[in-house]
Motif scaffolding. Structure first.
Motif, PDB file in Angstrom:
ATOM      1  N   ALA A  93       0.813  -1.219   0.000  1.00  0.00           N
ATOM      2  CA  ALA A  93       0.000   0.000   0.000  1.00  0.00           C
ATOM      3  C   ALA A  93       0.844   1.265   0.000  1.00  0.00           C
ATOM      4  CB  ALA A  93      -0.944  -0.008   1.199  1.00  0.00           C
ATOM      5  N   ASP A  94       2.048   1.206   0.620  1.00  0.00           N
ATOM      6  CA  ASP A  94       2.884   2.410   0.675  1.00  0.00           C
ATOM      7  C   ASP A  94       4.077   2.353  -0.277  1.00  0.00           C
ATOM      8  OD1 ASP A  94       4.230   0.438   2.024  1.00  0.00           O
ATOM      9  OD2 ASP A  94       4.839   1.706   3.715  1.00  0.00           O
ATOM     10  N   TYR A  95       4.058   1.407  -1.219  1.00  0.00           N
ATOM     11  CA  TYR A  95       5.076   1.358  -2.261  1.00  0.00           C
ATOM     12  C   TYR A  95       4.623   2.228  -3.432  1.00  0.00           C
ATOM     13  CZ  TYR A  95       7.647  -2.652  -0.272  1.00  0.00           C
ATOM     14  OH  TYR A  95       8.401  -3.476   0.527  1.00  0.00           O
ATOM     15  N   LEU A  96       5.566   2.823  -4.147  1.00  0.00           N
ATOM     16  CA  LEU A  96       5.221   3.509  -5.388  1.00  0.00           C
ATOM     17  C   LEU A  96       4.906   2.462  -6.449  1.00  0.00           C
ATOM     18  CD1 LEU A  96       5.171   6.258  -7.022  1.00  0.00           C
ATOM     19  CD2 LEU A  96       7.423   5.564  -7.851  1.00  0.00           C
ATOM     20  N   THR A  97       3.778   2.597  -7.097  1.00  0.00           N
ATOM     21  CA  THR A  97       3.435   1.715  -8.211  1.00  0.00           C
ATOM     22  C   THR A  97       3.495   2.524  -9.504  1.00  0.00           C
ATOM     23  OG1 THR A  97       1.079   2.170  -7.881  1.00  0.00           O
ATOM     24  CG2 THR A  97       1.973   0.222  -6.805  1.00  0.00           C
ATOM     25  N   PHE A  98       4.149   1.976 -10.514  1.00  0.00           N
ATOM     26  CA  PHE A  98       4.281   2.710 -11.768  1.00  0.00           C
ATOM     27  C   PHE A  98       4.279   1.768 -12.959  1.00  0.00           C
ATOM     28  CE2 PHE A  98       8.716   1.693 -10.856  1.00  0.00           C
ATOM     29  CZ  PHE A  98       9.261   1.427 -12.115  1.00  0.00           C
ATOM     30  N   ALA A  99       4.048   2.337 -14.129  1.00  0.00           N
ATOM     31  CA  ALA A  99       4.070   1.593 -15.384  1.00  0.00           C
ATOM     32  C   ALA A  99       4.329   2.582 -16.510  1.00  0.00           C
ATOM     33  CB  ALA A  99       2.751   0.868 -15.612  1.00  0.00           C
ATOM     34  N   PHE A 100       4.718   2.039 -17.673  1.00  0.00           N
ATOM     35  CA  PHE A 100       4.912   2.851 -18.866  1.00  0.00           C
ATOM     36  C   PHE A 100       4.090   2.272 -20.010  1.00  0.00           C
ATOM     37  CE2 PHE A 100       8.307   4.549 -16.436  1.00  0.00           C
ATOM     38  CZ  PHE A 100       8.564   5.810 -16.961  1.00  0.00           C
ATOM     39  N   VAL A 101       3.538   3.176 -20.834  1.00  0.00           N
ATOM     40  CA  VAL A 101       2.746   2.783 -21.997  1.00  0.00           C
ATOM     41  C   VAL A 101       3.265   3.538 -23.215  1.00  0.00           C
ATOM     42  CG1 VAL A 101       0.690   2.248 -20.634  1.00  0.00           C
ATOM     43  CG2 VAL A 101       0.997   4.570 -21.537  1.00  0.00           C
ATOM     44  N   ARG A 102       2.773   3.136 -24.390  1.00  0.00           N
ATOM     45  CA  ARG A 102       3.151   3.835 -25.621  1.00  0.00           C
ATOM     46  C   ARG A 102       2.006   3.758 -26.614  1.00  0.00           C
ATOM     47  NH1 ARG A 102       7.782   0.178 -28.624  1.00  0.00           N
ATOM     48  NH2 ARG A 102       7.881   2.032 -29.951  1.00  0.00           N
ATOM     49  N   ASP A 103       2.103   4.532 -27.675  1.00  0.00           N
ATOM     50  CA  ASP A 103       1.102   4.499 -28.737  1.00  0.00           C
ATOM     51  C   ASP A 103       0.905   3.051 -29.204  1.00  0.00           C
ATOM     52  OD1 ASP A 103       0.503   4.408 -31.799  1.00  0.00           O
ATOM     53  OD2 ASP A 103      -0.140   6.396 -31.175  1.00  0.00           O
ATOM     54  N   PRO A 104      -0.341   2.538 -29.207  1.00  0.00           N
ATOM     55  CA  PRO A 104      -0.566   1.136 -29.563  1.00  0.00           C
ATOM     56  C   PRO A 104      -0.058   0.743 -30.948  1.00  0.00           C
ATOM     57  CG  PRO A 104      -2.499   2.027 -28.473  1.00  0.00           C
ATOM     58  CD  PRO A 104      -1.579   3.194 -28.734  1.00  0.00           C
TER      59      PRO A 104
END
Length: 237
Positions: A93-104
């Protein structure tokens, strides 16, 4: 177990539960958090306890660049390259959650170049592989898959929106603004400076930006949810 009749909306306000219903929702939510219930869906995860982050990995979106950067700067990845796992929600709950996306479309072109043109990753028979050298043919083949099924669909083709816990992601970066967005990730987890460019990007805007109408339409249909969720335009020139 909750009494199902507690869940009612207020007279004259169909959008809100009654006070008793809202109280029961809060009780259940608190109980769920304390229990450490697992995420309902499975994801490809990298987790660092020392730097307190959960990274939802999306294939063909700078994954090698990010992992190499962390590895080169002694960022311990306690869960390194876990595939399709559920995780205890309360524990992070107190961890940073992240992700990366790009143009499909760019992501699809990149997957085709890497997994079909440069490698026979999908183990097509020789005659089929020859046909797949035409990207529209590969798109038609991909369109027959259930791109929301995990497991069941190859990670390089799965919907990006299915690879991320969208209800719990704190920071959603884009390949198109990678330097800025990954710099923010590094700053928030206490890692050193950001690298200058993604290693696994085919080229700015993709190598095949002059695409056929058929390909554009196929990709727009297959990845409609990604376009909607992440705000990319399927009509971008």
């Amino acid at each position: 177990m909750s009494d199902p009749t507690l869940f009612r909306t207020r007279p004259g306000n169909r959008r809100r539960l009654t006070p008793a219903g809202e109280a029961e929702v809060e009780r259940l939510a608190a109980a769920g958090e304390r229990s450490g219930w697992l995420s309902p869906l499975a994801y490809n995860l990298t987790i660092s306890h020392s730097h307190r982050f959960v990274w939802y990995r999306v294939a063909k979106v700078a994954t090698r660049t990010i992992r190499h950067h962390f590895e080169s700067h002694d960022v311990t990845m306690d869960v390194d390259h876990a595939m399709r796992i559920r995780y205890p929600l309360a524990a992070y709950a107190d961890y940073l959650t992240f992700a990366f996306v790009r143009d499909p479309l760019d992501r699809f072109v990149s997957a085709w170049h890497d997994k079909v043109v440069d490698n026979n990753y999908y183990r097509f028979e020789p005659d089929q592989l020859e046909r797949m050298q035409t990207i529209e043919e590969f798109a038609r083949w991909t369109a027959a898959q259930d791109l929301a099924a995990v497991p069941g669909t190859d990670q390089h083709l799965t919907l990006q929106s299915r690879m991320i816990d969208l209800n719990r992601v704190d920071l959603l970066g884009r390949l198109e603004t990678f330097d800025r967005d990954f710099a923010e990730v590094c700053q928030r987890v206490g890692a050193p400076a950001v690298p200058t460019a993604p290693k696994n990007q085919t080229a700015p805007g993709g190598r095949d930006r002059q695409v056929s109408d058929e390909l554009r339409e196929l990709v727009a249909t297959m990845y409609r949810r990604d376009y909607q969720v992440f705000g990319y335009s399927p009509d971008r020139p």
